[in-house]
Design an enzyme around this catalytic site. Sequence first.
Site, short mmCIF file in Angstrom:
data_model
loop_
_atom_site.label_atom_id
_atom_site.label_comp_id
_atom_site.label_asym_id
_atom_site.label_seq_id
_atom_site.Cartn_x
_atom_site.Cartn_y
_atom_site.Cartn_z
N HIS A 1 6.35 -8.05 4.50
CA HIS A 1 5.54 -6.81 4.71
C HIS A 1 5.73 -6.20 6.03
CE1 HIS A 1 2.40 -4.02 3.37
NE2 HIS A 1 2.05 -4.04 4.62
N HIS B 1 0.48 1.54 7.19
CA HIS B 1 1.17 0.74 6.50
C HIS B 1 1.01 1.29 4.86
CE1 HIS B 1 -1.40 -2.59 4.90
NE2 HIS B 1 -2.33 -1.75 5.28
N CYS C 1 6.39 -0.26 1.38
CA CYS C 1 6.06 -0.85 3.06
C CYS C 1 7.42 -0.43 3.86
CB CYS C 1 5.41 -2.36 3.08
SG CYS C 1 6.77 -3.54 2.92
#
Length: 346
Positions: A309, A321, A261
């Site tokens: 994240h 993402h 990520c």
Amino acid sequence: MAAHRRSRQRPVGGTTARAAVTVVLAGTATAAGFDGAAHAAPRPAPAGADVNRLYREAEVATEKYNGAKEKADSARERLRDLQDETARAQARLNKAREALGTVAAAQYRAGGLDPALRLMLSDDPDAYLDGAALAERAGSRHHAELGRVRAQLREIEKLRGAARVEVKTLTTRRAELGRHKRTITEKLSAARQALSLMSPEERAGITGGTGRAARSAGGTARDTALSQAPNARAAQAVAYAHQKLGSPYVWGATGPDAFDCSGLVLAAYRSAGVSLPRTTYAQIDAGRRVSRSELLPGDLVFFYSGISHVGLYIGNGQMIHAPNPSAPVRVAPVDQMPFAGATRVV
């Protein structure tokens, strides 16, 4: 009298029996109710909950791994620089020692006679006196050279001490990398095992389909996102992320063909000439914080209380993402995860 006693005992006996039965039945029913409550099967967790939890835990470990790797790389680079500098200092020292040795040998060869006697025996006293003056100046240079050698020795010892510190730091970072790598491997292995036990429908709910589907979903929003980006660099980052839709998630990867990520947003802004830190923990402080209502395409959006994240906002409540090893880089709603904050990099 006997008949009278019997007639009085029967009602009492019958009432007592009925009461006893009632108590027993009530107790049995109550016991059965408690027993049923005590042994009731727990409500099963939603399908995929364990997998998502394992992926989150693996992602936390991944960001810690990325941070430790960044520090290990810095320590390795500092150590290499120190070793190069030490080698250069050692070469200077060796050259100075050679010069000192030459002077010392010359002095030794000429040191057998008293200076006055050498003057008396000299065929050319004027030349001898000129040579003596030259020797005196050479002696001064000799002392200065000794001072430089001592300083170089101190410099080398200082460099070697700093190198020893970096070696220790690098060893610590490598051990930390090993621990985080083991955690990641264990979590991802458990997630794969849990996925293998699911039905195809349950797996599809987690994986989100194929890379082709991810690219198709992203194509419709691309032009709008680029037009709404606050500047050219943000627009370039968004364009890069769109190009990478469908790319696989690989922990620790920063492209060009696979990402985690934080690696995805790092690579997106790297393509625009902007350098970002490696981890989500540092990326959230890499620009100006913006509220959720202020989001514009190119902003970094962060999730979970541990800031574990990150995604790249593309407008209309959507982001691109890299979710997890079971799902490719894709478009997803910002509401999909607990929102923790946002940063405008440029």
